[in-house]
Scaffold this active site. Structure first.
Site, PDB file in Angstrom:
ATOM      1  N   TYR A   1      14.024  30.940   7.506  1.00  0.00           N
ATOM      2  CA  TYR A   1      12.677  31.625   7.949  1.00  0.00           C
ATOM      3  C   TYR A   1      12.785  31.845   9.522  1.00  0.00           C
ATOM      4  O   TYR A   1      12.690  30.643  10.198  1.00  0.00           O
ATOM      5  CB  TYR A   1      11.478  30.955   7.472  1.00  0.00           C
ATOM      6  CG  TYR A   1      11.052  31.102   5.904  1.00  0.00           C
ATOM      7  CD1 TYR A   1      11.112  32.274   5.418  1.00  0.00           C
ATOM      8  CD2 TYR A   1      11.080  29.929   5.235  1.00  0.00           C
ATOM      9  CE1 TYR A   1      10.764  32.634   4.046  1.00  0.00           C
ATOM     10  CE2 TYR A   1      11.022  29.984   3.819  1.00  0.00           C
ATOM     11  CZ  TYR A   1      10.721  31.086   3.207  1.00  0.00           C
ATOM     12  OH  TYR A   1      10.404  31.174   1.974  1.00  0.00           O
TER      13      TYR A   1
ATOM     14  N   LYS B   1       0.997  -1.124   0.052  1.00  0.00           N
ATOM     15  CA  LYS B   1       0.068  -0.016  -0.038  1.00  0.00           C
ATOM     16  C   LYS B   1       0.893   1.319  -0.119  1.00  0.00           C
ATOM     17  O   LYS B   1       2.290   1.071   0.328  1.00  0.00           O
ATOM     18  CB  LYS B   1      -0.902   0.066   0.963  1.00  0.00           C
ATOM     19  CG  LYS B   1      -0.179  -0.105   2.548  1.00  0.00           C
ATOM     20  CD  LYS B   1      -0.887  -0.398   3.804  1.00  0.00           C
ATOM     21  CE  LYS B   1      -0.066  -0.631   5.049  1.00  0.00           C
ATOM     22  NZ  LYS B   1      -1.083  -1.136   6.098  1.00  0.00           N
TER      23      LYS B   1
HETATM   24  C1  PLP Z   1      -0.092  -2.109   6.831  1.00  0.00           C
HETATM   25  C2  PLP Z   1      -0.838  -3.211   7.017  1.00  0.00           C
HETATM   26  C3  PLP Z   1       0.008  -4.551   7.298  1.00  0.00           C
HETATM   27  C4  PLP Z   1       1.788  -4.339   7.034  1.00  0.00           C
HETATM   28  O1  PLP Z   1       2.071  -3.942   8.500  1.00  0.00           O
HETATM   29  P1  PLP Z   1       3.657  -3.936   8.817  1.00  0.00           P
HETATM   30  O2  PLP Z   1       3.897  -3.606  10.196  1.00  0.00           O
HETATM   31  O3  PLP Z   1       4.032  -2.818   7.757  1.00  0.00           O
HETATM   32  O4  PLP Z   1       4.225  -4.944   8.347  1.00  0.00           O
HETATM   33  C5  PLP Z   1      -0.507  -5.766   7.549  1.00  0.00           C
HETATM   34  N1  PLP Z   1      -1.994  -5.789   7.709  1.00  0.00           N
HETATM   35  C6  PLP Z   1      -2.761  -4.757   7.606  1.00  0.00           C
HETATM   36  C7  PLP Z   1      -4.303  -5.037   7.885  1.00  0.00           C
HETATM   37  C8  PLP Z   1      -2.183  -3.535   7.415  1.00  0.00           C
HETATM   38  O5  PLP Z   1      -2.886  -2.724   7.337  1.00  0.00           O
END
Ligand code: PLP
Length: 377
Positions: free
Chosen positions: A268, A38
């Site tokens: 800034y 993702k």
């Molecule tokens: C993002 C996510 C993962 C992966 O988690 P990591 O800590 O990056 O390994 C797994 N399951 C779900 C439901 C997630 O949202």
């Protein structure tokens, strides 16, 4: 890359991704690996990472958004792709037509999935039921898990219950009490579903942290994200992630150098005042690229010629300043924000710690304005 490229760039080491997926796969075996890509593979570039993860032994992929799944399908990726939460009902057509696996946890959404599959005359739309065992984000409550699983199972031939899963809230903690509690709640919900004569399909729960820290939760499949990128899920797990290799480096070149007298303010608001005459270098990367504006105030460092130097003053939209003291440097010298130089390394978790956040947010914040360069396998 072309000579027209700006100096700021993200290099993604696909060899490192391959190594990390293989390492996590052997750690998790016999559980299979689902690679979580993702948010453009946590800023690493979804398509290149997906192809590498699949080559390294991942059997499936997970994304957050329908659009992210479509991007992978358009790139020719045919592996199973799970959406990690319910998506807007108007996107169900896209879920079905691109062969994405839906996650469901509400009656209305299950019914909408059935309607769409029936309307398109596409049987066997795979659905995974997500149970909320304590994260309190999304998922059906354990007490209603049987009812929902039954509703999906009874929707054959349109739907097929391909899996049941949950997500841990604190598997990256030193204290695993709550993760164990969630695991037990999940197992008892699974027993209930099986007790009702329903096949639960693929059972999964573990993220990276649980894969490492809570071996009993590996079940049929582990959903690994952060570890695949070579970033430890938390400081507590740093030790157990020594075999993983950071895949992303963020660099830019010095664009301008000047000597600044003692007492001068930088950037800034003049939030930093030079305590003595010093060399201040400018680097053409800023908060529009994902470098937090407060980096200089929070003590974030960079590497130049193998040495650590502080970002000073507030980061501006497109540029920032670094105090290199009396070090001799030249325009074009490489500045490392994340990655190695000489014997030194700056990790995403180090930057996150200084900023009061985590490595996940640091890499996900890097904007699309910074070109990603993927070193081929
Ligand atoms: C993002 C996510 C993962 C992966 O988690 P990591 O800590 O990056 O390994 C797994 N399951 C779900 C439901 C997630 O949202």
């Amino acid at each position: 890359m072309s000579s027209g490229m700006r100096s700021a760039r993200i290099d993604v080491d696909l060899d490192a991704i391959f190594h990390n997926v293989s390492a996590m796969a052997s750690r998790a075996a016999p559980a299979r690996v689902m690679a979580v890509i993702k948010a453009d593979a946590y800023g690493h570039g979804a398509v290149a990472v997906a192809e590498t993860a699949l080559a390294a032994g991942a059997g499936s992929l997970a994304v957050a958004l329908v659009q992210e799944g479509i991007e992978l399908r358009r790139a020719g990726i045919e592996a199973p792709i799970l959406l990690l939460s319910e998506q807007p009902e108007h996107q169900i057509g896209d879920i079905v037509s691109h062969g994405l696996i839906a996650t469901a946890y509400s009656v209305s959404y299950i019914d909408a999935l059935v309607r769409e599959s029936r309307a398109r005359n596409v049987a066997g739309q795979e659905v995974h039921l997500k149970i909320d065992t304590g994260m309190n984000r999304v998922g059906v409550s354990p007490s209603r898990a049987v009812e929902h699983a039954g509703r999906i199972a009874a929707s054959a031939p349109w739907l097929s219950l391909g899996g049941v899963y949950t997500h841990f809230a604190s598997a990256d903690d030193a204290d695993s009490t709550f993760a164990v509690e969630q695991w037990q709640i999940f197992r008892s919900a699974l027993d209930d579903i099986r007790g009702a004569g329903i096949d639960v399909g693929t059972v999964h729960a573990a993220n990276s942290a649980a894969t490492i820290n809570l071996p009993e939760s590996r079940a049929d499949l582990v959903r690994i994200g952060i570890s695949m990128y070579g970033i430890a899920p938390s400081a507590v797990l740093e030790e157990q992630c020594q075999d993983l290799r950071p895949a992303l480096s963020l660099t830019a070149g010095i664009s301008y150098i000047k000597r600044v007298p003692a007492g001068q303010g930088i950037s800034y608001g003049s939030r930093y005042r030079c305590p003595a005459e010093t060399t201040i270098v400018t680097v053409p990367i800023g908060y529009a690229d994902g470098i937090a504006r407060r980096s200089g105030i929070a003590g974030v460092e960079v590497l130049i010629r193998g040495r650590r130097h502080p970002i000073v003053g507030v980061v501006t939209m497109d540029q920032l300043m670094v105090d290199v003291g009396d070090e001799e440097v030249a325009v074009g010298d490489e500045v490392v924000f994340i990655g190695r130089q000489g014997g030194e390394i700056i990790t995403a978790n180090e930057v996150g710690e200084r900023l009061g956040t985590i490595g996940y947010e640091v890499v996900c914040s890097l904007s699309s304005r910074v070109p990603r360069v993927h070193a081929q396998l």
